[in-house]
Design a protein around this motif. Structure first.
Motif, PDB file in Angstrom:
ATOM      1  N   PHE A 155      -4.251   6.669  -8.824  1.00 21.91           N
ATOM      2  CA  PHE A 155      -5.140   5.619  -8.345  1.00 21.91           C
ATOM      3  C   PHE A 155      -4.501   4.254  -8.557  1.00 21.91           C
ATOM      4  O   PHE A 155      -4.559   3.373  -7.697  1.00 21.91           O
ATOM      5  CB  PHE A 155      -6.477   5.717  -9.091  1.00 21.91           C
ATOM      6  CG  PHE A 155      -7.579   4.931  -8.463  1.00 21.91           C
ATOM      7  CD1 PHE A 155      -7.993   5.198  -7.170  1.00 21.91           C
ATOM      8  CD2 PHE A 155      -8.214   3.931  -9.174  1.00 21.91           C
ATOM      9  CE1 PHE A 155      -9.017   4.469  -6.593  1.00 21.91           C
ATOM     10  CE2 PHE A 155      -9.237   3.193  -8.607  1.00 21.91           C
ATOM     11  CZ  PHE A 155      -9.646   3.464  -7.309  1.00 21.91           C
ATOM     12  N   MET A 156      -3.859   4.068  -9.710  1.00 20.77           N
ATOM     13  CA  MET A 156      -3.214   2.795 -10.003  1.00 20.77           C
ATOM     14  C   MET A 156      -1.998   2.563  -9.096  1.00 20.77           C
ATOM     15  O   MET A 156      -1.793   1.455  -8.596  1.00 20.77           O
ATOM     16  CB  MET A 156      -2.799   2.758 -11.475  1.00 20.77           C
ATOM     17  CG  MET A 156      -3.960   2.855 -12.442  1.00 20.77           C
ATOM     18  SD  MET A 156      -3.441   2.817 -14.157  1.00 20.77           S
ATOM     19  CE  MET A 156      -3.010   1.093 -14.339  1.00 20.77           C
ATOM     20  N   ILE A 157      -1.206   3.608  -8.908  1.00 22.55           N
ATOM     21  CA  ILE A 157      -0.009   3.475  -8.065  1.00 22.55           C
ATOM     22  C   ILE A 157      -0.397   3.133  -6.628  1.00 22.55           C
ATOM     23  O   ILE A 157       0.177   2.234  -6.006  1.00 22.55           O
ATOM     24  CB  ILE A 157       0.823   4.775  -8.102  1.00 22.55           C
ATOM     25  CG1 ILE A 157       1.422   4.971  -9.503  1.00 22.55           C
ATOM     26  CG2 ILE A 157       1.931   4.737  -7.057  1.00 22.55           C
ATOM     27  CD1 ILE A 157       2.117   6.295  -9.681  1.00 22.55           C
ATOM     28  N   GLY A 158      -1.375   3.848  -6.102  1.00 19.24           N
ATOM     29  CA  GLY A 158      -1.800   3.594  -4.727  1.00 19.24           C
ATOM     30  C   GLY A 158      -2.378   2.211  -4.530  1.00 19.24           C
ATOM     31  O   GLY A 158      -2.295   1.630  -3.443  1.00 19.24           O
ATOM     32  N   SER A 159      -2.942   1.657  -5.597  1.00 14.48           N
ATOM     33  CA  SER A 159      -3.589   0.351  -5.495  1.00 14.48           C
ATOM     34  C   SER A 159      -2.603  -0.811  -5.448  1.00 14.48           C
ATOM     35  O   SER A 159      -2.993  -1.944  -5.178  1.00 14.48           O
ATOM     36  CB  SER A 159      -4.520   0.146  -6.690  1.00 14.48           C
ATOM     37  OG  SER A 159      -3.761  -0.061  -7.862  1.00 14.48           O
ATOM     38  N   LEU A 160      -1.335  -0.542  -5.715  1.00 16.66           N
ATOM     39  CA  LEU A 160      -0.344  -1.623  -5.698  1.00 16.66           C
ATOM     40  C   LEU A 160      -0.291  -2.317  -4.339  1.00 16.66           C
ATOM     41  O   LEU A 160       0.105  -3.480  -4.238  1.00 16.66           O
ATOM     42  CB  LEU A 160       1.040  -1.079  -6.078  1.00 16.66           C
ATOM     43  CG  LEU A 160       1.210  -0.679  -7.548  1.00 16.66           C
ATOM     44  CD1 LEU A 160       2.553   0.014  -7.751  1.00 16.66           C
ATOM     45  CD2 LEU A 160       1.094  -1.898  -8.455  1.00 16.66           C
ATOM     46  N   ASN A 161      -0.696  -1.604  -3.305  1.00 21.53           N
ATOM     47  CA  ASN A 161      -0.765  -2.195  -1.973  1.00 21.53           C
ATOM     48  C   ASN A 161      -1.701  -3.402  -1.951  1.00 21.53           C
ATOM     49  O   ASN A 161      -1.489  -4.359  -1.212  1.00 21.53           O
ATOM     50  CB  ASN A 161      -1.243  -1.141  -0.972  1.00 21.53           C
ATOM     51  CG  ASN A 161      -1.385  -1.701   0.430  1.00 21.53           C
ATOM     52  OD1 ASN A 161      -0.429  -2.166   1.011  1.00 21.53           O
ATOM     53  ND2 ASN A 161      -2.601  -1.662   0.958  1.00 21.53           N
ATOM     54  N   LYS A 162      -2.739  -3.347  -2.801  1.00 23.45           N
ATOM     55  CA  LYS A 162      -3.746  -4.411  -2.820  1.00 23.45           C
ATOM     56  C   LYS A 162      -3.219  -5.693  -3.459  1.00 23.45           C
ATOM     57  O   LYS A 162      -3.636  -6.798  -3.098  1.00 23.45           O
ATOM     58  CB  LYS A 162      -4.971  -3.919  -3.593  1.00 23.45           C
ATOM     59  CG  LYS A 162      -6.153  -4.880  -3.613  1.00 23.45           C
ATOM     60  CD  LYS A 162      -6.832  -4.949  -2.277  1.00 23.45           C
ATOM     61  CE  LYS A 162      -8.114  -5.776  -2.333  1.00 23.45           C
ATOM     62  NZ  LYS A 162      -8.785  -5.842  -1.031  1.00 23.45           N
TER      63      LYS A 162
END
Length: 313
Positions: A235-242
């Motif tokens: 969840f944290m890795i995927g959120s780096l896009n934000k």
């Protein structure tokens, strides 16, 4: 309990509050480092049906003892002091220095994800799959969810319920969850302006969320520890896009004050950002702040190890 003990608990609460204002740093991590994590979880879980019965019967002393009020109150006061004192600063930085602050956040989240990975006892197909699923879900959310989400009371309450759960998750930031929900700047502005109705609704949602989630988290970590942690890491890795610092505004909207605000943004490279906006990408400063954010998390981890060794000695 000695007065100095109350002061120390309040200071630890302040550190937790400061952490939860910043996307990428977890108040749960600070609680773990400062040695109050287990007592915090137990105290939150004690706010149950029995506690409500004691309160309803007017047995305030018994209620206070049941919820470990002498511990919870100074910690919560410390958290509140930190959040209210830092809210205006974070709003200012996001408005006036977006590249710098997002770069710092980016480094924080990368380091936090790597530290969360250390909590996984064994990597196998299920944990890797959970990591990928968590990353895919978070990435989809950051792409599919516009920056402007409803300001209705139910969504503010839901945001509070979801975000506050991060306070008892080492490595997961409540402010980071608010970023994904598109409510970080809105809540920080409400706190800075003392918008009481918004704050009250948010706090009600937060209270319901943290009491419920403390029980669920305990069960998940007990029965599905590695899978649960792997999902959180993804969840944290995927959120780096934000939190990518350089963005192109695709669509805008007028807020309640008549000010033009970004609604949908697209990530771009620093050079592309300069071409589109005509503003400097501040690449050197961004890289430096990203490194500082990364090292901040590892500094906290080193401090935790030193404290642990001193206790064991």
């Amino acid at each position: 309990m000695k007065f100095s003990r109350y002061i120390m608990l309040a200071l630890k609460g302040c550190a937790m509050g400061m952490a939860d204002v910043v996307p990428g740093v977890s108040g749960g991590t600070i609680a773990f480092i400062s040695g109050i994590y287990e007592e915090l979880i137990d105290s939150i879980r004690s706010i149950d049906l029995q506690a409500l019965k004691l309160l309803a019967k007017g047995r305030l002393v018994s209620f206070w003892r049941h919820i470990n009020g002498r511990f919870l109150l100074p910690v919560l006061v410390g958290i509140a002091i930190a959040i209210f004192s830092l809210a205006r600063l974070m709003t200012y930085l996001l408005t006036n220095h977006p590249i710098a602050i997002w770069s710092f956040f980016f480094g924080l989240i990368v380091a936090s994800a790597l530290l969360v990975a250390q909590q996984i006892g064994r990597w196998n197909f299920s944990t890797v799959a959970s990591l990928l699923v968590g990353a895919a879900i978070a990435w989809w959310i950051t792409v599919a969810t516009p920056a402007e989400t409803p300001n209705d009371w139910w969504f503010i309450m839901l945001s509070g319920a979801i975000a506050i759960c991060a306070m008892i998750l080492p490595g997961i930031s409540g402010a980071f969850i608010l970023l994904l929900l598109g409510k970080y700047q809105y809540i920080m502005q409400a706190v800075g302006d003392l918008n009481i109705p918004v704050i009250v609704v948010f706090v009600i949602g937060a209270a319901a969320g943290i009491i419920s989630f403390s029980h669920l988290l305990s069960w998940l970590l007990k029965h599905w520890h590695d899978v649960t942690v792997a999902v959180l890491m993804g969840f944290m890795i995927g959120s780096l896009n934000k939190v990518w610092p350089w963005k192109e505004v695709v669509e805008t909207y007028l807020d309640s004050h008549g000010t033009l605000q970004p609604l949908i943004e697209r990530n771009v490279l620093p050079a592309t950002f300069e071409q589109i906006t005509g503003r400097p990408a501040l690449l050197t400063e961004a890289i430096l702040l990203c490194i500082i954010g990364f090292l901040t998390i590892y500094g906290i981890e080193i401090l935790a190890r030193i404290i642990t060794k001193e206790r064991e000695a």
